[in-house]
Design a protein around this motif. Structure first.
Motif, PDB file in Angstrom:
ATOM      1  N   THR B  38       0.813  -1.223   0.000  1.00 49.35           N
ATOM      2  CA  THR B  38       0.000   0.000   0.000  1.00 49.35           C
ATOM      3  C   THR B  38       0.847   1.273   0.000  1.00 49.35           C
ATOM      4  N   VAL B  39       2.153   1.143   0.190  1.00 45.31           N
ATOM      5  CA  VAL B  39       3.017   2.314   0.363  1.00 45.31           C
ATOM      6  C   VAL B  39       3.151   3.091  -0.955  1.00 45.31           C
ATOM      7  N   HIS B  40       2.888   4.390  -0.906  1.00 50.12           N
ATOM      8  CA  HIS B  40       3.046   5.247  -2.087  1.00 50.12           C
ATOM      9  C   HIS B  40       4.531   5.470  -2.380  1.00 50.12           C
ATOM     10  N   PHE B  41       5.279   5.830  -1.338  1.00 47.51           N
ATOM     11  CA  PHE B  41       6.732   6.033  -1.421  1.00 47.51           C
ATOM     12  C   PHE B  41       7.228   6.162   0.007  1.00 47.51           C
ATOM     13  N   TYR B  42       8.526   6.152   0.172  1.00 48.14           N
ATOM     14  CA  TYR B  42       9.114   6.343   1.504  1.00 48.14           C
ATOM     15  C   TYR B  42       9.556   7.794   1.627  1.00 48.14           C
ATOM     16  N   GLN B  43       9.275   8.344   2.799  1.00 46.61           N
ATOM     17  CA  GLN B  43       9.439   9.782   3.000  1.00 46.61           C
ATOM     18  C   GLN B  43      10.748  10.083   3.725  1.00 46.61           C
ATOM     19  N   SER B  48      11.352  16.893   4.814  1.00 51.43           N
ATOM     20  CA  SER B  48      10.009  17.348   4.440  1.00 51.43           C
ATOM     21  C   SER B  48       9.686  18.620   5.222  1.00 51.43           C
ATOM     22  N   ARG B  49       8.967  19.540   4.584  1.00 49.84           N
ATOM     23  CA  ARG B  49       8.770  20.832   5.241  1.00 49.84           C
ATOM     24  C   ARG B  49       7.483  21.487   4.735  1.00 49.84           C
ATOM     25  N   GLY B  50       6.655  21.912   5.709  1.00 50.91           N
ATOM     26  CA  GLY B  50       5.423  22.605   5.339  1.00 50.91           C
ATOM     27  C   GLY B  50       4.523  21.712   4.510  1.00 50.91           C
ATOM     28  N   ASN B  51       4.084  22.209   3.384  1.00 54.37           N
ATOM     29  CA  ASN B  51       3.182  21.448   2.503  1.00 54.37           C
ATOM     30  C   ASN B  51       3.925  20.489   1.572  1.00 54.37           C
ATOM     31  N   TYR B  52       5.246  20.411   1.734  1.00 46.89           N
ATOM     32  CA  TYR B  52       6.032  19.627   0.778  1.00 46.89           C
ATOM     33  C   TYR B  52       6.689  18.411   1.441  1.00 46.89           C
ATOM     34  N   ILE B  53       6.376  17.261   0.893  1.00 42.70           N
ATOM     35  CA  ILE B  53       7.073  16.030   1.238  1.00 42.70           C
ATOM     36  C   ILE B  53       8.366  15.974   0.436  1.00 42.70           C
ATOM     37  N   VAL B  54       9.444  15.599   1.078  1.00 42.79           N
ATOM     38  CA  VAL B  54      10.629  15.192   0.330  1.00 42.79           C
ATOM     39  C   VAL B  54      10.727  13.680   0.474  1.00 42.79           C
ATOM     40  N   ASP B  55      10.798  12.973  -0.648  1.00 40.52           N
ATOM     41  CA  ASP B  55      10.878  11.514  -0.557  1.00 40.52           C
ATOM     42  C   ASP B  55      12.344  11.072  -0.544  1.00 40.52           C
ATOM     43  N   VAL B  56      12.563   9.774  -0.354  1.00 41.14           N
ATOM     44  CA  VAL B  56      13.948   9.301  -0.209  1.00 41.14           C
ATOM     45  C   VAL B  56      14.725   9.403  -1.520  1.00 41.14           C
ATOM     46  N   ASP B  57      14.031   9.643  -2.638  1.00 41.28           N
ATOM     47  CA  ASP B  57      14.734   9.836  -3.908  1.00 41.28           C
ATOM     48  C   ASP B  57      15.017  11.308  -4.186  1.00 41.28           C
ATOM     49  N   GLY B  58      14.693  12.157  -3.222  1.00 34.37           N
ATOM     50  CA  GLY B  58      15.015  13.573  -3.369  1.00 34.37           C
ATOM     51  C   GLY B  58      13.967  14.382  -4.100  1.00 34.37           C
ATOM     52  N   ASN B  59      12.820  13.792  -4.399  1.00 34.67           N
ATOM     53  CA  ASN B  59      11.735  14.544  -5.026  1.00 34.67           C
ATOM     54  C   ASN B  59      11.022  15.408  -3.985  1.00 34.67           C
ATOM     55  N   THR B  60      10.621  16.591  -4.407  1.00 31.78           N
ATOM     56  CA  THR B  60       9.849  17.481  -3.541  1.00 31.78           C
ATOM     57  C   THR B  60       8.414  17.492  -4.051  1.00 31.78           C
ATOM     58  N   ILE B  61       7.507  17.013  -3.194  1.00 32.32           N
ATOM     59  CA  ILE B  61       6.149  16.679  -3.622  1.00 32.32           C
ATOM     60  C   ILE B  61       5.148  17.542  -2.857  1.00 32.32           C
ATOM     61  N   LEU B  62       4.254  18.196  -3.576  1.00 28.15           N
ATOM     62  CA  LEU B  62       3.210  18.985  -2.916  1.00 28.15           C
ATOM     63  C   LEU B  62       2.157  18.034  -2.357  1.00 28.15           C
ATOM     64  N   ASP B  63       1.821  18.206  -1.092  1.00 25.28           N
ATOM     65  CA  ASP B  63       0.986  17.215  -0.422  1.00 25.28           C
ATOM     66  C   ASP B  63      -0.447  17.702  -0.246  1.00 25.28           C
ATOM     67  N   LEU B  64      -1.361  17.095  -0.961  1.00 21.47           N
ATOM     68  CA  LEU B  64      -2.792  17.391  -0.801  1.00 21.47           C
ATOM     69  C   LEU B  64      -3.479  16.368   0.097  1.00 21.47           C
ATOM     70  N   TYR B  65      -2.760  15.334   0.471  1.00 20.94           N
ATOM     71  CA  TYR B  65      -3.398  14.157   1.084  1.00 20.94           C
ATOM     72  C   TYR B  65      -3.144  14.110   2.594  1.00 20.94           C
ATOM     73  N   GLY B  66      -1.984  14.606   3.016  1.00 20.09           N
ATOM     74  CA  GLY B  66      -1.692  14.732   4.444  1.00 20.09           C
ATOM     75  C   GLY B  66      -1.745  13.424   5.201  1.00 20.09           C
ATOM     76  N   HIS B  67      -1.172  12.355   4.618  1.00 18.59           N
ATOM     77  CA  HIS B  67      -1.182  11.067   5.324  1.00 18.59           C
ATOM     78  C   HIS B  67      -2.610  10.707   5.749  1.00 18.59           C
ATOM     79  N   ILE B  68      -3.506  10.720   4.783  1.00 20.65           N
ATOM     80  CA  ILE B  68      -4.945  10.478   5.012  1.00 20.65           C
ATOM     81  C   ILE B  68      -5.472  11.450   6.070  1.00 20.65           C
ATOM     82  N   ALA B  69      -5.183  12.728   5.851  1.00 21.11           N
ATOM     83  CA  ALA B  69      -5.782  13.804   6.663  1.00 21.11           C
ATOM     84  C   ALA B  69      -5.238  13.888   8.076  1.00 21.11           C
ATOM     85  N   CYS B  70      -3.980  13.535   8.275  1.00 21.37           N
ATOM     86  CA  CYS B  70      -3.409  13.485   9.631  1.00 21.37           C
ATOM     87  C   CYS B  70      -2.397  14.581   9.937  1.00 21.37           C
ATOM     88  N   VAL B  71      -2.144  15.491   9.021  1.00 23.98           N
ATOM     89  CA  VAL B  71      -1.039  16.445   9.204  1.00 23.98           C
ATOM     90  C   VAL B  71      -1.607  17.859   9.355  1.00 23.98           C
TER      91      VAL B  71
END
Lengths: 464, 464
Positions: B38-43, B48-71
């Motif tokens: 079920t894992v989307h990617f590893y964080q 990671s900072r603010g609205n942006y996830i940084v994943d382990v591959d160094g991508n900076t991802i805008l987060d609309l999902y918030g870990h299923i609304a938990c952030v």
């Protein structure tokens, strides 16, 4: 000898009633919002150290109860605090993740490292959740998935089955069952509560699944004097399980505690558990060993069931409490074929998992299991001697490691004894109707045993 | 304008496929122990900072999902990190307590302070647990206690009742019921799962209590063009509830989400909820508003139900997710007469509660609810405009605050859209069969909306 926990308080010190005036003042404030009737006292978290609680009234209390068996290393173990202050947990400081969606990289290290090192033999797979009740709920669900898969024989569910599922009317599903034992405690959510059989007040007014209950053998102590009686009781219990399994193909699982923790510290022999494993294994019924209270070292092995020399491993072993988060280990063949079947938002708490990693390292480095075995021998010997001195008051000294108990004459006297011990600076708790249970930290040593027994002796003199 | 979250990444930046090679390498290791399908990617948790996830591959991802609304505050909010490093949580660092037995003094401060400041109007009492499912289980249990007390009319349970309780055969108890709504999600433990109606795969093969389900009104959007249709659908749903309550005195509770979160972002009007409150109130049936996903600000009020102007408060409001721990607020008359009825070992996690205290302070200080209202307007306007540009692909832009969604043509296209967005550095998630849901942090601002919509537009161009 160097103490396992450095710089503990010298010993018990009591200067007020327990709970004292500051605790009672806090209780009044607390009770305006939450149920505070169950609170023993309020704890000074930072001053508490090792086996000693310091309460808000400044009393230093020897802890035999460990927050209902939840404190593995005592209070404020230096390794835990150093890890905290040294930044080891900083990756877990800035948000709480959904571990099934985007786990932090560090989580994988914890899972394949410390959490796999302590995996029970034969159970390499792991589900993490947050509590013991949630662990049991999901363990039971895993057993249901297994039974349903076998019954469907690889076929997909029909559209009609899926439609009825949404109405809570799946054919052959609502009457799937879990066998549990009289006196068992497996949690309080409605599924796990259906397997709980400890006290009516835990179950009253809550709908339950009509699952069967069988007698727990309820061994008599001392074991050597009661060998014949115990053997017969265990055989009767196994016969009941066998009869139920043979009569009802809808039984998906048998769930059992290695030692009944809430039900009165009731023990059974290794032979009994071997028999239970054989019976369930032959019928492909999932055996769930619920180690929520016994797990993480209190019995002198990391898992209590390690002491049984089982012909093959249990199918599932649940944990929580001293493990700081909930979960269960399971056999690879129980892995659900589809993802999302067994899932939830948090899937545990990585911060508590990170602390558990440190706890496991300390258990390994300091040979805390060896300490539990040594201290446990002293503890049970001293409890046996105590029973010998007050035979009309006390009975049935028993224990595996420091997971120990004695019985008191009757429930009212037991409650008085727990209260009196509290006034002398010993925190303990009841189990069953008339037992007092010991669930100390893994850093509980001989000198703590002697300090505790000294207070038991003083109280027993008065109550005998 | 000063951004609400200082020093966020400038924006999305993608340099690998998502999940990238490092995520896939971690998944392989992870899958040896846990279900990692079920894992989307590893964080990368610390980067990671603010609205942006940084994943382990160094991508900076805008987060609309918030870990299923938990952030709630985004990743690594400076106030949370400062509190952590400054020692504010040190009292919670050295052990995990049983909060019902010996709570740290600091817990009382949290409970009567921040947790009481955000208490829904009329619900001053609080039960804390660890997850949303556990919150729902205990809320339902509280409703059962209430109904049973009324039925016993103050009398104590008989010895026979108590004996049958231990056999899971209490008279008039196993057929007590909870009404829930088609499409509802209330959790996955067997009690809460019996009220969950979102997807068959969540319920298949798990025994359920045979509780009734009623239609959720399923409003059509835009609301003004479909007013008559929606009014009728809501009236039908309320009629079903009324008929069930009048026919069956064993219904203890009605449970409902303010907006169905897993079930496809389905909304209903304030008038509908007012009607539901009236119907349940008149019959003394407990109304549980399940705010596990809507609570803590995502809809622009701290609790979504505040927007309804109810004639009187709900009886119980459950929470978890953004609140970091689970629990529920309730009316004083629902306080169980006896202690220990509603209880468990941990009763939540004081460390997560301490973080929540900081989160609430930041929400108050930075007027994050005001931000959610402002950003939510922009978001829904932009989503509506997007739907206008791609009418064959997208429909039903809707939202309260930033708790928003759009529908996609069909389930397969929805899944493709979520995947395509992910490749462009936007993390989102589905809800229902064909919706995409927005559950961003409370620090989500207009510029993040525009950045997201830009990617939606790019993907829609391809899929339209």
């Amino acid at each position: 000898m160097t103490p396992l926990f450095p710089d503990e308080p010298r010993g018990i010190s009591v200067s007020t009633a327990i709970p004292g005036p500051r605790s009672e003042a806090l209780r009044l404030r607390h009770a305006a919002v939450q149920d505070a009737r169950t609170v023993h006292f309020y704890q000074h978290a930072r001053k508490s150290r090792g086996n000693y609680i310091v309460d808000v009234d400044g009393n230093t209390i020897l802890d035999l109860y460990g927050h209902i068996a939840c404190v593995p290393l005592g209070y404020n173990h230096p390794d835990l605090l150093d890890a905290w202050r040294g930044g080891r947990f900083d990756w877990a400081a800035g948000y709480r993740p959904a571990l099934g969606i985007a786990p932090p990289a560090e989580w994988v290290g914890i899972v394949e490292g410390a959490l796999s090192r302590v995996a029970p033999r034969g159970l390499p797979n792991l589900m993490t959740v947050t509590t013991g009740s949630e662990a049991v709920e999901n363990a039971i669900k895993t057993a249901f998935v297994r039974l349903a898969r076998r019954r469907r024989n690889g076929a997909a569910p029909s559209p009609e089955d899926l439609a009825l599922t949404m109405l809570n009317r799946q054919p052959h599903t609502n009457d799937m069952k879990v066998i549990s034992f009289e006196g068992a405690f497996h949690g309080r959510s409605l599924g796990s509560l259906s397997a709980t059989r400890s006290k009516a007040i835990h179950k009253l007014d809550f709908p339950a699944f009509e699952w069967p209950v069988v007698a727990f053998p309820a061994n008599r102590f001392p074991l050597d004097e009661n060998a014949a009686y115990n053997r017969e009781a265990e055989a009767r219990s196994l016969d009941q399980v066998t009869a139920l399994l043979d009569a009802d193909p809808q039984i998906a699982a048998v769930i059992i505690e290695p030692i009944q923790g809430e039900g009165g510290d009731r023990h059974a022999s290794a032979a009994f558990f071997q028999g239970l494993r054989r019976i369930t294994s032959e019928r492909e019924v999932t055996l769930i060993v619920d180690e929520v209270q016994t797990g993480a070292g209190g019995t002198g092995t990391f898992w209590a069931h390690e002491a049984w020399d089982l012909p093959e491993p249990p199918d599932i072993v649940t944990f929580s409490k001293k493990m700081q988060l909930g979960g269960y280990y399971f056999r690879p063949e129980l892995f659900p074929a589809e993802p999302w079947r067994i899932f939830n938002t948090f899937l545990g708490d990585p911060l508590r998992g990170a602390q558990l990693e440190v706890i496991i390292e300390v258990i390994e480095r300091d040979d805390l299991l060896g300490n539990v075995v040594r201290t446990g021998k002293t503890l049970v010997r001293e409890l046996t001697s105590l029973v010998g001195r007050y035979p009309g008051l006390l009975s049935s000294a028993r224990g595996v490691g420091t997971y120990a108990a004695i019985d008191v004459r009757d429930p009212a006297t037991r409650d008085r004894m727990v209260k009196a011990l509290q006034q002398l600076g010993v925190e303990s708790g009841g189990s069953g109707d008339r037992s007092i249970r010991f669930r100390p930290a893994l850093v509980f040593e001989d000198r703590h045993v002697h300090e505790a027994i000294d207070r038991f002796d003083a109280v027993a003199k008065v109550l005998a």
